[in-house]
Scaffold this active site. Structure first.
Site, short mmCIF file in Angstrom:
data_model
loop_
_atom_site.label_atom_id
_atom_site.label_comp_id
_atom_site.label_asym_id
_atom_site.label_seq_id
_atom_site.Cartn_x
_atom_site.Cartn_y
_atom_site.Cartn_z
N TYR A 1 -65.94 38.39 9.19
CA TYR A 1 -65.16 38.08 10.40
C TYR A 1 -64.46 36.76 10.16
CZ TYR A 1 -64.20 36.82 15.29
OH TYR A 1 -63.60 36.45 16.47
N ASP B 1 -63.57 31.45 3.34
CA ASP B 1 -63.73 31.13 4.75
C ASP B 1 -65.10 30.48 4.91
OD1 ASP B 1 -64.17 30.98 7.41
OD2 ASP B 1 -63.58 33.04 7.89
N LYS C 1 -66.71 24.65 13.01
CA LYS C 1 -68.09 24.42 13.42
C LYS C 1 -68.59 22.99 13.12
CE LYS C 1 -68.92 29.35 13.45
NZ LYS C 1 -68.95 29.82 14.82
N1 HOZ Z 1 -68.02 35.17 17.19
C1 HOZ Z 1 -68.54 33.87 17.02
C2 HOZ Z 1 -69.80 33.88 16.23
N2 HOZ Z 1 -69.73 34.56 15.00
C3 HOZ Z 1 -68.71 33.13 18.34
C4 HOZ Z 1 -69.46 33.84 19.36
C5 HOZ Z 1 -69.51 33.09 20.70
O1 HOZ Z 1 -69.21 31.92 20.76
O2 HOZ Z 1 -69.82 33.72 21.68
#
Ligand code: HOZ
Length: 431
Positions: free
Chosen positions: A144, A239, A267
């Protein structure tokens, strides 16, 4: 566990926010519960609106490597607030953070700071296309890279959690140039690059996949990506939004000894505030506006509050011994989870890279998205709910990773293992 205010807040939220949440996985739908609303956090704990305390292994999905409200981070934020919150103009803090990142990750000779991981990967792809003059890109199933149109193909994280292959609203033509291949499959990438390599702008990969649960790269996988991109003149993008400063101070690229052309971060470099970054070789980064023609901009990019939080975090985690101590804690946790499952007779596959880990309810190896999807999702829901009831806050999806912070200590890690042992025993009973 009490459940009063969270329930009320969720009902209220549903009226004004789609699904009641500002990011889909948080809705907890795949684990059959409603979300708990967080009131505050400290160290390795989050406290919900109902007055319950949880040992937190979400860590805001990765950034909180020092735990919540670390004194030095809070001090840095408070100090910079005296100067202002955003100027939309350059500051010394942006240089300081850029220099720290470049010193830590030598493949990033120049960086551009943005506001999220999604922005970072989206901009990196644009840069790769602008630099190479090619349109086609390769990603891997279950990885992702944020929610930019081009990258929403066979994606992990929330997309995998909701079980959708792509997303309505993304025109076919926008993803026509995106090829998604199986992660860790050396033969397939070799074949595709042999056939199409000269048309490929870039290969983008999570060097350790953290959005289909935790899946480590097999020996030689990252090396072959480096080799093939070099041979065909396409760019290799790591990434490292999740892995950067997480699996090692120098990111996954330092762990595996591969130097990508472009890296993306997020992050941890924001210390809990919204920050992303992309960077790489000088000759490539020189194509970014205003130095070059590839356009990318942002009003809040490099804002002083986020920069100060990021700098303070990096100053803490670059201390000698930080990562070995952190990894030891994560090892204690994963070893404990593995042996408790074994004792209860539950088949699991637990993997860990640094302080990121994953637990799948399958006895077979998990090397790619297809393997990850074999995990028993019903058991995962029972596990998630059982852990939550015992005060352990995990990501509410099989397709997310678990993060250990320096604020977790052995006492709370052992408490987590005991909770898991109870839940595994219950699962066995139901079985
Ligand atoms: N999709 C992100 C984690 N892989 C963020 C999820 C979130 O902040 O709800």
């Amino acid at each position: 566990m009490k459940q009063t205010d969270s329930k009320k807040l969720f009902q209220q939220a549903l009226n004004v926010i789609p699904g009641g949440v500002n990011s889909p996985v948080r809705a907890c739908r795949s684990v059959g519960t409603d979300p708990v609303f967080i009131d505050h956090a400290f160290g390795c704990f989050v406290y919900d609106a109902d007055g319950n305390r949880y040992i937190d292994y979400v860590g805001s999905w990765g950034p909180m490597i020092l735990g919540h409200r670390h004194s030095q981070v809070i001090k840095a934020i408070s100090t910079v607030l005296e100067r202002g919150t955003s100027f939309g103009a350059p500051t010394d803090l942006e240089i300081e953070l850029a220099e720290m990142v470049i010193a830590a990750i030598p493949s990033m000779e120049m960086i551009r700071v943005v506001n999220s991981g999604t922005e970072a990967t989206m901009s990196a792809i644009r840069l790769a296309r602008g630099f190479t003059g090619r349109d086609r890109i390769i990603k891997f199933d279950g990885c992702y890279h944020g929610h930019a149109d081009t990258l929403l193909v066979q994606a992990g994280s929330g997309v995998a959690t909701l079980g959708i292959p792509g997303s309505p609203g993304v025109p076919e033509s926008f993803v026509a140039h995106t090829l998604s291949l199986p992660y860790n499959d050396i033969e397939t990438i070799q074949k595709v690059m042999d056939e199409q390599g000269e048309k490929i702008a870039c290969i983008i990969v999570e060097p350790v996949a953290g959005n289909m649960g935790l899946v480590a790269p097999v020996d030689g996988f990252l090396n072959i990506l480096r080799e093939l991109t070099e041979k065909t003149g396409s760019l290799l993008i790591f990434d490292e939004v999740m892995t950067g400063f997480r699996v090692a101070y120098g990111g996954a690229q330092s762990l595996y000894g591969i130097s990508p052309d472009i890296s993306t971060l997020g992050k941890i470099i924001g210390g809990g505030l919204p920050v992303g970054a992309y960077g790489g070789r000088q000759d490539i980064m020189g194509h970014i506006a205003p130095q070059g023609p590839v356009y990318q901009a942002g009003t809040l990019s490099g804002n002083p509050v986020a920069m100060a939080a990021g700098i303070a975090t990096l100053k803490e985690i670059r201390q000698p011994g930080f990562y070995s101590a952190l990894d030891e804690k994560a090892e204690r946790l994963t070893a404990g989870l593995r042996s408790s499952a074994e004792q209860a007779g539950i088949e699991v596959t637990v993997d860990r890279v640094g302080s990121m880990a994953g637990l799948f309810f399958t006895g077979s190896e998990v090397k790619n998205f297809e393997d990850a999807k074999k995990s028993d999702l019903e058991i995962f829901s029972t596990y998630y709910q059982g852990m939550l009831q015992r005060g352990i806050y995990l990501a509410p999806s099989q397709f997310e990773a678990l993060f250990v912070s320096s604020a977790h200590n052995n006492r709370y890690i052992d408490q987590t293992i005991r909770a898991a042992a109870e839940v595994f025993a219950k699962i066995k009973e139901i079985d």
